[in-house]
Enzyme design. Structure first.
Site, PDB file in Angstrom:
ATOM      1  N   TYR A  34       5.132 104.964   7.651  1.00 44.98           N
ATOM      2  CA  TYR A  34       4.136 103.590   6.894  1.00 44.98           C
ATOM      3  C   TYR A  34       3.674 102.737   7.965  1.00 44.98           C
ATOM      4  CZ  TYR A  34       2.606 107.055   3.413  1.00 44.98           C
ATOM      5  OH  TYR A  34       2.471 107.608   2.636  1.00 44.98           O
TER       6      TYR A  34
ATOM      7  N   HIS B  46      -4.444 105.328  -4.596  1.00 47.17           N
ATOM      8  CA  HIS B  46      -3.252 105.759  -3.965  1.00 47.17           C
ATOM      9  C   HIS B  46      -2.641 104.474  -3.930  1.00 47.17           C
ATOM     10  CE1 HIS B  46      -5.277 109.774  -3.804  1.00 47.17           C
ATOM     11  NE2 HIS B  46      -4.639 109.960  -5.676  1.00 47.17           N
TER      12      HIS B  46
ATOM     13  N   CYS C  82       8.802  96.141  -4.796  1.00 37.55           N
ATOM     14  CA  CYS C  82      10.120  95.886  -4.857  1.00 37.55           C
ATOM     15  C   CYS C  82      10.642  96.574  -5.661  1.00 37.55           C
ATOM     16  CB  CYS C  82      10.287  93.832  -4.694  1.00 37.55           C
ATOM     17  SG  CYS C  82      12.302  94.238  -4.813  1.00 37.55           S
TER      18      CYS C  82
ATOM     19  N   CYS D 115      12.897  91.175   0.054  1.00 36.81           N
ATOM     20  CA  CYS D 115      11.476  90.855  -1.234  1.00 36.81           C
ATOM     21  C   CYS D 115      12.151  89.677  -1.177  1.00 36.81           C
ATOM     22  CB  CYS D 115      11.858  91.849  -2.833  1.00 36.81           C
ATOM     23  SG  CYS D 115      10.730  90.586  -4.214  1.00 36.81           S
TER      24      CYS D 115
ATOM     25  N   LEU E  51     -18.506 115.906   5.861  1.00 41.43           N
ATOM     26  CA  LEU E  51     -18.883 116.657   6.536  1.00 41.43           C
ATOM     27  C   LEU E  51     -18.881 117.856   6.588  1.00 41.43           C
ATOM     28  CD1 LEU E  51     -19.084 115.426   9.096  1.00 41.43           C
ATOM     29  CD2 LEU E  51     -16.651 116.218   9.867  1.00 41.43           C
TER      30      LEU E  51
HETATM   31  C1  BJW Z   1     -16.340 113.526   6.590  1.00 40.21           C
HETATM   32  C2  BJW Z   1     -16.040 113.804   7.593  1.00 40.21           C
HETATM   33  C3  BJW Z   1     -17.756 112.231   8.305  1.00 40.21           C
HETATM   34  C4  BJW Z   1     -13.962 113.939   7.795  1.00 40.21           C
HETATM   35  N1  BJW Z   1     -17.868 112.221   7.467  1.00 40.21           N
HETATM   36  N2  BJW Z   1     -16.907 113.271   5.790  1.00 40.21           N
HETATM   37  C5  BJW Z   1      -3.416 120.240 -10.494  1.00 40.21           C
HETATM   38  C6  BJW Z   1      -3.804 119.786 -10.853  1.00 40.21           C
HETATM   39  C7  BJW Z   1      -3.297 118.911 -11.797  1.00 40.21           C
HETATM   40  C8  BJW Z   1      -2.564 118.384 -10.367  1.00 40.21           C
HETATM   41  C9  BJW Z   1      -1.907 118.611  -8.982  1.00 40.21           C
HETATM   42  C10 BJW Z   1      -1.755 120.167  -9.811  1.00 40.21           C
HETATM   43  N3  BJW Z   1      -1.384 120.488  -9.033  1.00 40.21           N
HETATM   44  C11 BJW Z   1      -0.995 119.793  -8.632  1.00 40.21           C
HETATM   45  C12 BJW Z   1      -1.001 118.505  -8.920  1.00 40.21           C
HETATM   46  C13 BJW Z   1      -0.208 117.542  -8.724  1.00 40.21           C
HETATM   47  C14 BJW Z   1      -0.869 116.504  -7.460  1.00 40.21           C
HETATM   48  C15 BJW Z   1      -1.702 117.590  -7.142  1.00 40.21           C
HETATM   49  O1  BJW Z   1      -2.520 117.200  -6.681  1.00 40.21           O
HETATM   50  N4  BJW Z   1      -1.420 118.537  -5.447  1.00 40.21           N
HETATM   51  C16 BJW Z   1      -1.976 118.996  -5.212  1.00 40.21           C
HETATM   52  C17 BJW Z   1      -1.601 120.140  -3.476  1.00 40.21           C
HETATM   53  C18 BJW Z   1      -2.750 120.037  -5.950  1.00 40.21           C
HETATM   54  N5  BJW Z   1      -1.051 115.741  -7.445  1.00 40.21           N
HETATM   55  C19 BJW Z   1      -0.157 114.282  -8.406  1.00 40.21           C
HETATM   56  O2  BJW Z   1       1.023 114.350  -7.642  1.00 40.21           O
HETATM   57  C20 BJW Z   1      -0.812 113.102  -8.139  1.00 40.21           C
HETATM   58  N6  BJW Z   1      -0.062 112.560  -9.503  1.00 40.21           N
HETATM   59  C21 BJW Z   1      -0.553 113.208 -10.589  1.00 40.21           C
HETATM   60  O3  BJW Z   1      -1.361 114.628 -10.474  1.00 40.21           O
HETATM   61  O4  BJW Z   1       0.299 112.341 -11.983  1.00 40.21           O
HETATM   62  C22 BJW Z   1      -0.605 113.032 -12.752  1.00 40.21           C
HETATM   63  C23 BJW Z   1      -1.558 112.197 -13.777  1.00 40.21           C
HETATM   64  C24 BJW Z   1      -1.905 113.217 -14.705  1.00 40.21           C
HETATM   65  C25 BJW Z   1      -2.845 112.906 -15.040  1.00 40.21           C
HETATM   66  C26 BJW Z   1      -3.955 112.600 -15.061  1.00 40.21           C
HETATM   67  C27 BJW Z   1      -3.415 111.308 -13.982  1.00 40.21           C
HETATM   68  C28 BJW Z   1      -2.258 111.716 -13.258  1.00 40.21           C
HETATM   69  C29 BJW Z   1      -0.317 111.758  -6.739  1.00 40.21           C
HETATM   70  C30 BJW Z   1      -1.565 112.222  -6.227  1.00 40.21           C
HETATM   71  C31 BJW Z   1      -0.828 111.243  -4.676  1.00 40.21           C
HETATM   72  C32 BJW Z   1      -1.752 111.321  -3.158  1.00 40.21           C
HETATM   73  N7  BJW Z   1      -1.227 111.103  -2.403  1.00 40.21           N
HETATM   74  C33 BJW Z   1      -1.722 110.924  -0.427  1.00 40.21           C
HETATM   75  C34 BJW Z   1      -0.664 110.149   0.212  1.00 40.21           C
HETATM   76  C35 BJW Z   1      -0.165 108.928  -0.486  1.00 40.21           C
HETATM   77  C36 BJW Z   1      -1.028 107.816   0.132  1.00 40.21           C
HETATM   78  C37 BJW Z   1      -1.543 107.453   2.008  1.00 40.21           C
HETATM   79  O5  BJW Z   1      -0.417 108.372   2.867  1.00 40.21           O
HETATM   80  O6  BJW Z   1      -2.535 107.492   2.304  1.00 40.21           O
HETATM   81  O7  BJW Z   1      -2.877 110.346  -0.451  1.00 40.21           O
HETATM   82  S1  BJW Z   1      -2.316 112.584  -0.624  1.00 40.21           S
HETATM   83  C38 BJW Z   1      -3.173 112.506   0.647  1.00 40.21           C
HETATM   84  O8  BJW Z   1      -4.468 113.361   0.163  1.00 40.21           O
HETATM   85  C39 BJW Z   1      -4.120 110.754   0.074  1.00 40.21           C
HETATM   86  C40 BJW Z   1      -5.442 110.644   0.070  1.00 40.21           C
HETATM   87  O9  BJW Z   1      -5.803 110.028  -0.823  1.00 40.21           O
HETATM   88  C41 BJW Z   1      -4.996 112.236  -0.357  1.00 40.21           C
HETATM   89  C42 BJW Z   1      -6.547 113.243  -0.421  1.00 40.21           C
HETATM   90  O10 BJW Z   1      -6.994 113.270   1.197  1.00 40.21           O
HETATM   91  P1  BJW Z   1      -9.113 113.155   1.417  1.00 40.21           P
HETATM   92  O11 BJW Z   1      -8.975 111.902   0.876  1.00 40.21           O
HETATM   93  O12 BJW Z   1      -9.332 114.001   0.061  1.00 40.21           O
HETATM   94  O13 BJW Z   1      -7.832 113.403   2.516  1.00 40.21           O
HETATM   95  P2  BJW Z   1      -8.621 115.131   3.502  1.00 40.21           P
HETATM   96  O14 BJW Z   1      -8.161 115.053   4.345  1.00 40.21           O
HETATM   97  O15 BJW Z   1      -7.928 115.955   2.698  1.00 40.21           O
HETATM   98  O16 BJW Z   1     -10.092 115.573   3.390  1.00 40.21           O
HETATM   99  C43 BJW Z   1     -11.033 114.623   4.413  1.00 40.21           C
HETATM  100  C44 BJW Z   1     -12.474 114.959   4.125  1.00 40.21           C
HETATM  101  O17 BJW Z   1     -12.929 113.856   4.702  1.00 40.21           O
HETATM  102  C45 BJW Z   1     -12.818 116.524   4.799  1.00 40.21           C
HETATM  103  O18 BJW Z   1     -13.003 116.823   3.196  1.00 40.21           O
HETATM  104  C46 BJW Z   1     -13.707 116.608   5.850  1.00 40.21           C
HETATM  105  O19 BJW Z   1     -14.170 117.482   5.521  1.00 40.21           O
HETATM  106  C47 BJW Z   1     -13.803 115.251   5.605  1.00 40.21           C
HETATM  107  N8  BJW Z   1     -14.540 114.665   6.848  1.00 40.21           N
HETATM  108  N9  BJW Z   1     -14.360 113.633   8.832  1.00 40.21           N
HETATM  109  C48 BJW Z   1     -17.341 112.652   6.722  1.00 40.21           C
HETATM  110  N10 BJW Z   1     -16.999 111.745   9.538  1.00 40.21           N
END
Ligand code: BJW
Length: 232
Positions: free
Chosen positions: A56, A109, A117, A136, A202
């Site tokens: 990070y 996120h 902290c 902190c 995309l």
């Molecule tokens: C372009 C482009 C261009 C490229 N133009 N486009 C089943 C059901 C429900 C939940 C779960 C489940 N199974 C497991 C879970 C829980 C889990 C989860 O979802 N796991 C999956 C793997 C299935 N989720 C969690 O644990 C979350 N918490 C939670 O669910 O709490 C309980 C709850 C219950 C009920 C209500 C509420 C809560 C927490 C998730 C935390 C995610 N954290 C991360 C890392 C931290 C942030 C960081 O370090 O930056 O967040 S993971 C990572 O993925 C990051 C992102 O925000 C997140 C999403 O990724 P994103 O943004 O979609 O990126 P990519 O790379 O996947 O996609 C990019 C896209 O852009 C692509 O499609 C490209 O084509 C496109 N693209 N260039 C336009 N120029």
């Protein structure tokens, strides 16, 4: 688009890709170099805090060096001009929406430029590094972690997001793969509230079938064109 007053926009890593910030799941994405469970889970942080702080610290440096692109600028223009409700829910930890001038932004996120902290629960704007374990500013303990929502943790401000989705007339998803919940489920919640749904990406996301319309291409082209339609 007629009859639209309340808009919810979900953004993901794809909107910042053209600003030079890597996405997660592309072939050259962040998860190619790092195991998700090592750097983006509380268990990983407990196991090897130095690895996570290094990850990070580097991301924070990249965010500071990046500049908003035309997609961020277009959303800021829409935010400024739109008289109805509008909420930009971003999964991104960068501040490029804000630096482009958007005001109605919610970071579900967490934020790269914030430290949390674990001793006193205070949050601080943070532009330096955390690896060396700085105290902190509020309580003096060396207990700061990145203010990021990791897997298994509750995303921020979910009540506000669900309330906005329930009122939405239009839901737009930009640059996200639809791989991570709860964000991946927002399109279904918006549809149950009878909102129209539009995907700008995309390539088709995992939840693409849920959208009324999908437009494929780079965000820097699709988003300004869509904003022009909305304001034009
Ligand atoms: C372009 C482009 C261009 C490229 N133009 N486009 C089943 C059901 C429900 C939940 C779960 C489940 N199974 C497991 C879970 C829980 C889990 C989860 O979802 N796991 C999956 C793997 C299935 N989720 C969690 O644990 C979350 N918490 C939670 O669910 O709490 C309980 C709850 C219950 C009920 C209500 C509420 C809560 C927490 C998730 C935390 C995610 N954290 C991360 C890392 C931290 C942030 C960081 O370090 O930056 O967040 S993971 C990572 O993925 C990051 C992102 O925000 C997140 C999403 O990724 P994103 O943004 O979609 O990126 P990519 O790379 O996947 O996609 C990019 C896209 O852009 C692509 O499609 C490209 O084509 C496109 N693209 N260039 C336009 N120029």
């Amino acid at each position: 688009m007629d009859g639209i007053r309340n808009i919810v926009i979900l953004t993901g890593a794809g909107i910042s890709a053209e600003s030079g910030l890597r996405t997660f799941r592309a072939d050259d994405g962040l998860w190619e170099d790092h195991r998700v469970e090592d750097v983006a889970s509380p268990q990983g942080f407990r196991r090897d805090p130095e690895l996570v702080q290094r990850f990070y610290d580097a991301r924070r440096e990249n965010v500071i060096a990046a500049q908003p692109n035309p997609a961020h600028a277009a959303l800021a223009r829409l935010d400024e001009a739109w008289e109805g409700e509008l909420l930009i829910v971003t999964q991104n930890i960068d501040d490029l929406h804000e630096r482009a001038g958007a005001r109605r932004v919610l970071h579900m996120h967490g934020e790269a430029l914030s430290a949390w902290c674990l001793a006193c629960d205070a949050r601080h704007r943070w532009t330096g590094t955390l690896l060396e374990g700085p105290p902190c500013p509020a309580c003096g303990e060396a207990a700061l972690r990145p203010d990021i929502v990791w897997f298994g943790e509750m995303p921020y401000r979910m009540d506000e997001i669900f309330a906005a989705l329930a009122r939405a007339d239009l839901f737009v998803s930009i640059g996200t793969s639809g791989a991570v919940y709860p964000a991946a489920g927002f399109v279904q919640q918006a549809k149950s509230a009878r909102a129209r749904t539009l995907e700008l990406n995309l390539e088709r996301s995992q939840g693409s079938a849920w959208f009324d319309e999908t437009r494929l291409g780079p965000a820097s082209e699709l988003v300004p064109a869509w904003v022009e339609e909305m304001l034009g």
